[in-house]
Design a protein around this motif. Structure first.
Motif, mmCIF file in Angstrom:
data_model
loop_
_atom_site.group_PDB
_atom_site.id
_atom_site.type_symbol
_atom_site.label_atom_id
_atom_site.label_comp_id
_atom_site.label_asym_id
_atom_site.label_seq_id
_atom_site.Cartn_x
_atom_site.Cartn_y
_atom_site.Cartn_z
ATOM 1 N N ALA A 129 21.480 13.986 141.637
ATOM 2 C CA ALA A 129 22.161 12.490 141.345
ATOM 3 C C ALA A 129 21.303 11.357 140.285
ATOM 4 O O ALA A 129 22.108 10.068 140.324
ATOM 5 N N ALA A 132 20.404 12.634 134.276
ATOM 6 C CA ALA A 132 20.338 13.563 133.916
ATOM 7 C C ALA A 132 21.997 14.247 134.235
ATOM 8 O O ALA A 132 22.935 14.336 133.899
ATOM 9 N N ASN A 152 22.873 16.061 146.218
ATOM 10 C CA ASN A 152 21.463 15.566 146.675
ATOM 11 C C ASN A 152 20.777 14.901 147.526
ATOM 12 O O ASN A 152 21.525 15.272 148.946
ATOM 13 N N ARG A 153 19.465 15.037 147.539
ATOM 14 C CA ARG A 153 18.659 14.632 148.241
ATOM 15 C C ARG A 153 19.065 13.757 149.332
ATOM 16 O O ARG A 153 19.755 13.610 150.395
ATOM 17 N N LYS A 157 23.749 8.199 146.881
ATOM 18 C CA LYS A 157 23.733 8.307 144.929
ATOM 19 C C LYS A 157 24.604 10.131 145.145
ATOM 20 O O LYS A 157 25.292 9.963 143.820
ATOM 21 N N ALA A 224 17.460 21.896 133.366
ATOM 22 C CA ALA A 224 17.566 21.193 132.708
ATOM 23 C C ALA A 224 16.386 21.327 132.203
ATOM 24 O O ALA A 224 15.315 20.425 131.547
HETATM 25 P P1 NAP Z 1 16.244 11.034 138.115
HETATM 26 O O1 NAP Z 1 17.289 9.709 137.485
HETATM 27 O O2 NAP Z 1 14.781 10.266 138.044
HETATM 28 O O3 NAP Z 1 17.271 12.089 139.012
HETATM 29 C C1 NAP Z 1 16.231 12.711 139.544
HETATM 30 C C2 NAP Z 1 17.086 13.701 140.775
HETATM 31 O O4 NAP Z 1 15.900 14.532 141.512
HETATM 32 C C3 NAP Z 1 17.379 12.805 141.858
HETATM 33 O O5 NAP Z 1 18.509 13.146 142.206
HETATM 34 C C4 NAP Z 1 16.136 13.233 142.932
HETATM 35 O O6 NAP Z 1 16.828 12.580 144.290
HETATM 36 C C5 NAP Z 1 16.245 14.553 142.614
HETATM 37 N N1 NAP Z 1 15.760 15.097 143.129
HETATM 38 C C6 NAP Z 1 14.050 14.714 142.746
HETATM 39 N N2 NAP Z 1 12.910 15.209 143.371
HETATM 40 C C7 NAP Z 1 13.164 16.253 144.290
HETATM 41 C C8 NAP Z 1 13.378 16.680 144.951
HETATM 42 N N3 NAP Z 1 11.426 17.178 145.513
HETATM 43 N N4 NAP Z 1 13.552 18.219 145.584
HETATM 44 C C9 NAP Z 1 15.236 17.074 145.493
HETATM 45 N N5 NAP Z 1 15.922 16.863 144.821
HETATM 46 C C10 NAP Z 1 15.020 15.930 143.932
HETATM 47 O O7 NAP Z 1 15.828 12.182 136.921
HETATM 48 P P2 NAP Z 1 16.583 12.306 135.858
HETATM 49 O O8 NAP Z 1 16.766 11.624 134.335
HETATM 50 O O9 NAP Z 1 17.835 13.081 136.015
HETATM 51 O O10 NAP Z 1 15.905 14.049 134.944
HETATM 52 C C11 NAP Z 1 15.862 15.076 136.243
HETATM 53 C C12 NAP Z 1 15.003 16.408 134.623
HETATM 54 O O11 NAP Z 1 16.038 16.826 134.002
HETATM 55 C C13 NAP Z 1 13.854 15.574 134.615
HETATM 56 O O12 NAP Z 1 12.647 16.997 134.875
HETATM 57 C C14 NAP Z 1 13.403 15.910 132.948
HETATM 58 O O13 NAP Z 1 13.177 16.582 132.289
HETATM 59 C C15 NAP Z 1 14.903 17.135 132.980
HETATM 60 N N6 NAP Z 1 15.469 16.744 131.726
HETATM 61 C C16 NAP Z 1 16.178 17.557 130.715
HETATM 62 C C17 NAP Z 1 16.797 17.229 129.589
HETATM 63 C C18 NAP Z 1 17.236 18.409 128.881
HETATM 64 O O14 NAP Z 1 16.948 18.344 127.047
HETATM 65 N N7 NAP Z 1 16.741 19.647 129.040
HETATM 66 C C19 NAP Z 1 17.328 16.169 129.034
HETATM 67 C C20 NAP Z 1 17.414 15.288 130.192
HETATM 68 C C21 NAP Z 1 16.491 15.200 131.312
HETATM 69 P P3 NAP Z 1 17.292 12.076 144.987
HETATM 70 O O15 NAP Z 1 18.004 10.720 144.554
HETATM 71 O O16 NAP Z 1 17.550 11.553 146.458
HETATM 72 O O17 NAP Z 1 15.640 11.087 144.621
#
Ligand code: NAP
Length: 283
Positions: A129, A132, A152-153, A157, A224
Motif C-alpha cells: 500500500a 507504487a 498490506n503488513r 495503510k 513490480a
Molecule cells: P513504498 O512506498 O516504500 O511501499 C512499500 C510497500 O511494500 C509497503 O506497503 C510495505 O508495507 C510493503 N512491504 C515492504 N517490505 C515488506 C515485507 N518484507 N513484507 C510485506 N510487505 C512489505 O515503495 P514503492 O515506491 O511503492 O515501491 C515498491 C516496489 O515497487 C519497489 O520494489 C520498487 O522497486 C517497485 N517499483 C517498480 C516500478 C516499475 O516500473 N517496475 C515502479 C515503481 C516501483 P508496510 O506499509 O507495512 O511497510
C-alpha cells in the motif's frame, strides 16, 4: 545521437538519479526514430526543486520525468494536474507545453498486465500500500477492474488507500486486509499485483508473498520488482501454471506513455525494451 543547436531536451529529476534506466531507454527511442531529442538525468536536491522546475521552463526543456523524492512536492509548482494523477497525489511526468503533471507509473503496470489479459471486470488482489500500489490501484480502477482487495503488513495503510480509491467513484468494490490473508484471497482472484519490494536484488531468495500452492492456472501474477527479471514470486507463478507479468514491462510502458506526452508520437516499445534489457543485463 548528435546534440545540435536545435536539439530538444527532456529528462529526469530526482535525488539520486545516476542509476536510472530512463536515459538509455528514451535515447534509444529518439535514435531509432531519428528525432532531434536528448534525455538527460538531473540530480536535484529537495531544497532546489522549485528553482529547478522554473529554470527548466525558462530553458525551454520539453518534459521531465520525476522520481523519488520529488513526485509529491513537485505538484505545487505546476499549473495543471491530470485527473488521475491528482487522485493518486503524485506525478512522474511533466509536460512543459502546459506545465501539466501526469502519473504514468500506474498506466505502465496496467498496460503490462493487459499484454497478457484484460483488466475489465477482473477481481484483483494488490499486495502493498505504498507509492507504487497507490499509482497502480487507481489505474486498475480506471481500467474497469471489478474489485480490488488491497493487502498490506500495516493494515491501516491498506484501509486508507482502499478508502481513497473507493471515494474516487472509479470502482464500487474495494476492500482492505492483512497481507497474511493472501492465501484466502487468491483462490477467488483473477490478477495478483505485488508492489512490495520482496525478492528485489540482493534479497532474491526471500520468501515471496505467495507460493504456487496459493495460486491457480488462470491467475495473472504481476511483480513490480524488475531486478531480478524473474523474481521469486514469478518463479512460483510459473510453477503453478499461472501467467507471469514482469516488472520491466511497467518500467517500459510508463516510459512509453511519457514519450507520447512529450512528443505526441507513439513510442517504439521494442527498441525501448531492448535498451532496458541491455542496461539491466537481461537477455
Ligand atoms: P513504498 O512506498 O516504500 O511501499 C512499500 C510497500 O511494500 C509497503 O506497503 C510495505 O508495507 C510493503 N512491504 C515492504 N517490505 C515488506 C515485507 N518484507 N513484507 C510485506 N510487505 C512489505 O515503495 P514503492 O515506491 O511503492 O515501491 C515498491 C516496489 O515497487 C519497489 O520494489 C520498487 O522497486 C517497485 N517499483 C517498480 C516500478 C516499475 O516500473 N517496475 C515502479 C515503481 C516501483 P508496510 O506499509 O507495512 O511497510
Amino acid at each position: 545521437m548528435k546534440i545540435k543547436g536545435s536539439t530538444n531536451i527532456v529528462g529526469l529529476i530526482g535525488h539520486p538519479v545516476e542509476h536510472s534506466f530512463s536515459p538509455p531507454m528514451h535515447n534509444a527511442a529518439f535514435d531509432a526514430l531519428g528525432m532531434d531529442y536528448a534525455y538527460v538525468a538531473f540530480d536535484v536536491n529537495p531544497q532546489d526543486l522549485h528553482s529547478a522546475v522554473d529554470g527548466a521552463k525558462s530553458l525551454n526543456i520539453k518534459g521531465f520525468n520525476v522520481t523519488i523524492p520529488h513526485k509529491i512536492e513537485v505538484m505545487q509548482f505546476l499549473d495543471e494536474i491530470d485527473e488521475v494523477a491528482g487522485l493518486i497525489g503524485a506525478v512522474n511526468t511533466i509536460d512543459f507545453k502546459d506545465m501539466k503533471g501526469y502519473n504514468t507509473d500506474g498506466i505502465g503496470a496496467v498496460k503490462a498486465i493487459e499484454e497478457v489479459n484484460s483488466i475489465q471486470n477482473k477481481k484483483v488482489v494488490v499486495a502493498g500500500a505504498g507509492g507504487a500500489s497507490r499509482a497502480i490501484s487507481f489505474y486498475l480502477a480506471k481500467y474497469g477492474a471489478q474489485s480490488l482487495t488491497i493487502l498490506n503488513r500495516n493494515v491501516r495503510k491498506a484501509q486508507s488507500l482502499a478508502s481513497d480509491v473507493s471515494d474516487s467513484g472509479l470502482i464500487g468494490d474495494v476492500k482492505a486486509d492483512s497481507i497474511s490473508e493472501i492465501g484466502n484471497c487468491l483462490a477467488n482472484a483473477d490478477i495478483l499485483v505485488d508492489t512490495t519490494p520482496i525478492g528485489m536484488h540482493p534479497n532474491i531468495n526471500d520468501d515471496p508473498i505467495a507460493f504456487a500452492e496459493d495460486m491457480h492456472e488462470d491467475l495473472v501474477v504481476f511483480d513490480a520488482v524488475y531486478n531480478p527479471n524473474e523474481t521469486v514470486l514469478l518463479k512460483e507463478a510459473i510453477k503453478a501454471g499461472a501467467k507471469p507479468v514482469y516488472g520491466i514491462k511497467m518500467l517500459l510502458y510508463q516510459g512509453a506513455e511519457s514519450f507520447k506526452i512529450w512528443t505526441g508520437r507513439d513510442a517504439p516499445v521494442d527498441v525501448m525494451e531492448n535498451a532496458l534489457k541491455d542496461t539491466l543485463s537481461l537477455e
